[in-house]
Design a protein around this motif. Structure first.
Motif, PDB file in Angstrom:
ATOM      1  N   ASN A  24       0.822  -1.208   0.000  1.00 54.46           N
ATOM      2  CA  ASN A  24       0.000   0.000   0.000  1.00 54.46           C
ATOM      3  C   ASN A  24       0.865   1.271   0.000  1.00 54.46           C
ATOM      4  O   ASN A  24       0.402   2.340   0.341  1.00 54.46           O
ATOM      5  CB  ASN A  24      -0.958  -0.002   1.198  1.00 54.46           C
ATOM      6  N   LEU A  25       2.124   1.143  -0.395  1.00 55.39           N
ATOM      7  CA  LEU A  25       3.038   2.278  -0.462  1.00 55.39           C
ATOM      8  C   LEU A  25       3.019   2.859  -1.869  1.00 55.39           C
ATOM      9  O   LEU A  25       3.170   2.134  -2.858  1.00 55.39           O
ATOM     10  CB  LEU A  25       4.464   1.840  -0.109  1.00 55.39           C
ATOM     11  N   TYR A  26       2.817   4.174  -1.963  1.00 54.32           N
ATOM     12  CA  TYR A  26       2.784   4.874  -3.244  1.00 54.32           C
ATOM     13  C   TYR A  26       3.839   5.973  -3.227  1.00 54.32           C
ATOM     14  O   TYR A  26       4.084   6.589  -2.189  1.00 54.32           O
ATOM     15  CB  TYR A  26       1.395   5.472  -3.499  1.00 54.32           C
ATOM     16  N   ILE A  27       4.430   6.222  -4.371  1.00 51.15           N
ATOM     17  CA  ILE A  27       5.551   7.159  -4.474  1.00 51.15           C
ATOM     18  C   ILE A  27       5.176   8.328  -5.382  1.00 51.15           C
ATOM     19  O   ILE A  27       4.752   8.137  -6.513  1.00 51.15           O
ATOM     20  CB  ILE A  27       6.808   6.462  -5.047  1.00 51.15           C
ATOM     21  N   LEU A  52      12.459   0.187 -11.957  1.00 47.91           N
ATOM     22  CA  LEU A  52      11.687   0.213 -10.712  1.00 47.91           C
ATOM     23  C   LEU A  52      10.236   0.591 -10.985  1.00 47.91           C
ATOM     24  O   LEU A  52       9.309  -0.053 -10.491  1.00 47.91           O
ATOM     25  CB  LEU A  52      12.310   1.199  -9.715  1.00 47.91           C
ATOM     26  N   VAL A  53      10.029   1.618 -11.786  1.00 52.95           N
ATOM     27  CA  VAL A  53       8.667   2.051 -12.106  1.00 52.95           C
ATOM     28  C   VAL A  53       7.952   0.978 -12.929  1.00 52.95           C
ATOM     29  O   VAL A  53       6.765   0.710 -12.705  1.00 52.95           O
ATOM     30  CB  VAL A  53       8.679   3.422 -12.818  1.00 52.95           C
ATOM     31  N   GLU A  54       8.662   0.328 -13.842  1.00 52.35           N
ATOM     32  CA  GLU A  54       8.050  -0.761 -14.604  1.00 52.35           C
ATOM     33  C   GLU A  54       7.668  -1.926 -13.700  1.00 52.35           C
ATOM     34  O   GLU A  54       6.647  -2.578 -13.922  1.00 52.35           O
ATOM     35  CB  GLU A  54       9.008  -1.253 -15.696  1.00 52.35           C
ATOM     36  N   ASP A  55       8.463  -2.185 -12.673  1.00 48.79           N
ATOM     37  CA  ASP A  55       8.177  -3.272 -11.732  1.00 48.79           C
ATOM     38  C   ASP A  55       6.958  -2.987 -10.865  1.00 48.79           C
ATOM     39  O   ASP A  55       6.275  -3.912 -10.421  1.00 48.79           O
ATOM     40  CB  ASP A  55       9.380  -3.546 -10.831  1.00 48.79           C
ATOM     41  N   TYR A  56       6.696  -1.717 -10.613  1.00 52.94           N
ATOM     42  CA  TYR A  56       5.569  -1.304  -9.758  1.00 52.94           C
ATOM     43  C   TYR A  56       4.765  -0.202 -10.461  1.00 52.94           C
ATOM     44  O   TYR A  56       4.677   0.926  -9.982  1.00 52.94           O
ATOM     45  CB  TYR A  56       6.091  -0.800  -8.404  1.00 52.94           C
ATOM     46  N   PRO A  57       4.171  -0.502 -11.597  1.00 56.71           N
ATOM     47  CA  PRO A  57       3.554   0.546 -12.426  1.00 56.71           C
ATOM     48  C   PRO A  57       2.343   1.238 -11.803  1.00 56.71           C
ATOM     49  O   PRO A  57       2.009   2.349 -12.211  1.00 56.71           O
ATOM     50  CB  PRO A  57       3.157  -0.202 -13.699  1.00 56.71           C
ATOM     51  N   ARG A  59       2.157   2.152  -8.630  1.00 54.08           N
ATOM     52  CA  ARG A  59       2.549   2.720  -7.347  1.00 54.08           C
ATOM     53  C   ARG A  59       3.250   4.072  -7.446  1.00 54.08           C
ATOM     54  O   ARG A  59       3.656   4.635  -6.438  1.00 54.08           O
ATOM     55  CB  ARG A  59       3.472   1.734  -6.635  1.00 54.08           C
ATOM     56  N   PHE A  60       3.419   4.582  -8.658  1.00 57.07           N
ATOM     57  CA  PHE A  60       4.112   5.860  -8.851  1.00 57.07           C
ATOM     58  C   PHE A  60       3.188   6.862  -9.521  1.00 57.07           C
ATOM     59  O   PHE A  60       2.352   6.504 -10.335  1.00 57.07           O
ATOM     60  CB  PHE A  60       5.350   5.670  -9.739  1.00 57.07           C
ATOM     61  N   MET A  61       3.370   8.135  -9.158  1.00 59.53           N
ATOM     62  CA  MET A  61       2.633   9.219  -9.803  1.00 59.53           C
ATOM     63  C   MET A  61       3.509  10.463  -9.817  1.00 59.53           C
ATOM     64  O   MET A  61       4.428  10.592  -9.004  1.00 59.53           O
ATOM     65  CB  MET A  61       1.312   9.482  -9.105  1.00 59.53           C
ATOM     66  N   LEU A  62       3.231  11.341 -10.756  1.00 56.36           N
ATOM     67  CA  LEU A  62       3.985  12.584 -10.849  1.00 56.36           C
ATOM     68  C   LEU A  62       3.432  13.612  -9.883  1.00 56.36           C
ATOM     69  O   LEU A  62       2.241  13.650  -9.602  1.00 56.36           O
ATOM     70  CB  LEU A  62       3.917  13.152 -12.267  1.00 56.36           C
ATOM     71  N   ASP A  98      -3.113   8.299 -14.560  1.00 57.24           N
ATOM     72  CA  ASP A  98      -4.102   7.328 -14.092  1.00 57.24           C
ATOM     73  C   ASP A  98      -3.947   6.933 -12.631  1.00 57.24           C
ATOM     74  O   ASP A  98      -4.945   6.761 -11.924  1.00 57.24           O
ATOM     75  CB  ASP A  98      -4.079   6.076 -14.975  1.00 57.24           C
ATOM     76  N   ASN A  99      -2.715   6.783 -12.145  1.00 50.52           N
ATOM     77  CA  ASN A  99      -2.526   6.397 -10.747  1.00 50.52           C
ATOM     78  C   ASN A  99      -3.025   7.488  -9.801  1.00 50.52           C
ATOM     79  O   ASN A  99      -3.611   7.190  -8.761  1.00 50.52           O
ATOM     80  CB  ASN A  99      -1.056   6.083 -10.465  1.00 50.52           C
ATOM     81  N   PHE A 100      -2.813   8.736 -10.186  1.00 54.65           N
ATOM     82  CA  PHE A 100      -3.318   9.833  -9.356  1.00 54.65           C
ATOM     83  C   PHE A 100      -4.842   9.819  -9.319  1.00 54.65           C
ATOM     84  O   PHE A 100      -5.459   9.946  -8.271  1.00 54.65           O
ATOM     85  CB  PHE A 100      -2.813  11.177  -9.863  1.00 54.65           C
TER      86      PHE A 100
END
Length: 124
Positions: A24-27, A52-57, A59-62, A98-100
Motif C-alpha cells: 500500500n506504499l505509493y511514491i 523500478l517504475v516498470e516493476d511497480y507501475p 505505485r508511482f505518480m507525478l 491514471d494512478n493519481f
C-alpha cells in the motif's frame, strides 16, 4: 524524499525493499527527484529507475511541488517527458495521470482533476 542536493545512493535500494514489503506504499515523483534520480545531468533516463517504475507501475505518480503560482507548472511537468518516454506507453499513462486519478477515489474529483491536467497540457 524531499529536496536534497546530492544523490543519495541508498534511496533506490530502500525504495525497492519498501515497495516489495508494503503493497500500500505509493511514491510521488516530484520535480525534486527528477534529477539526479530519474534522469542524469545530461538528460538521459536512469535505467534502474525506469525498471523500478516498470516493476511497480501502479505505485508511482507525478507531482510538482508547485505552490501558489501555477503558471510554471506545465514547464515543470514537461520536464518528466524524457523519463516517461523511456517507459512503456501504458506505464507512462499510469504514472502521468491514471494512478493519481485512481488514488483520488471519487469520480467527481477524478473528473475535475482530469480537466485540470488537460488545462496544463500534461502529456497523457
Amino acid at each position: 524524499v524531499h529536496r536534497h542536493q546530492t544523490k543519495l545512493e541508498f534511496l533506490l535500494p530502500t525504495l525497492q525493499r519498501m515497495l516489495k514489503a508494503y503493497p500500500n506504499l505509493y511514491i510521488d515523483l516530484s520535480w525534486t527527484v527528477r534529477e539526479p534520480y530519474l534522469v542524469d545531468s545530461e538528460g538521459n533516463p536512469n535505467p534502474e529507475w525506469v525498471q523500478l517504475v516498470e516493476d511497480y507501475p501502479d505505485r508511482f505518480m507525478l507531482g510538482s511541488d508547485v505552490v501558489g503560482h501555477f503558471d510554471s507548472v506545465s514547464k515543470y511537468m514537461h520536464g518528466f517527458d524524457v523519463f516517461l518516454d523511456a517507459l512503456p506507453e501504458d506505464v507512462a499513462h499510469k504514472v502521468a495521470r491514471d494512478n493519481f486519478l485512481a488514488g483520488a477515489g471519487r469520480p467527481a474529483t477524478a473528473r475535475r482533476v482530469a480537466e485540470l491536467w488537460q488545462v496544463i497540457r500534461l502529456r497523457v
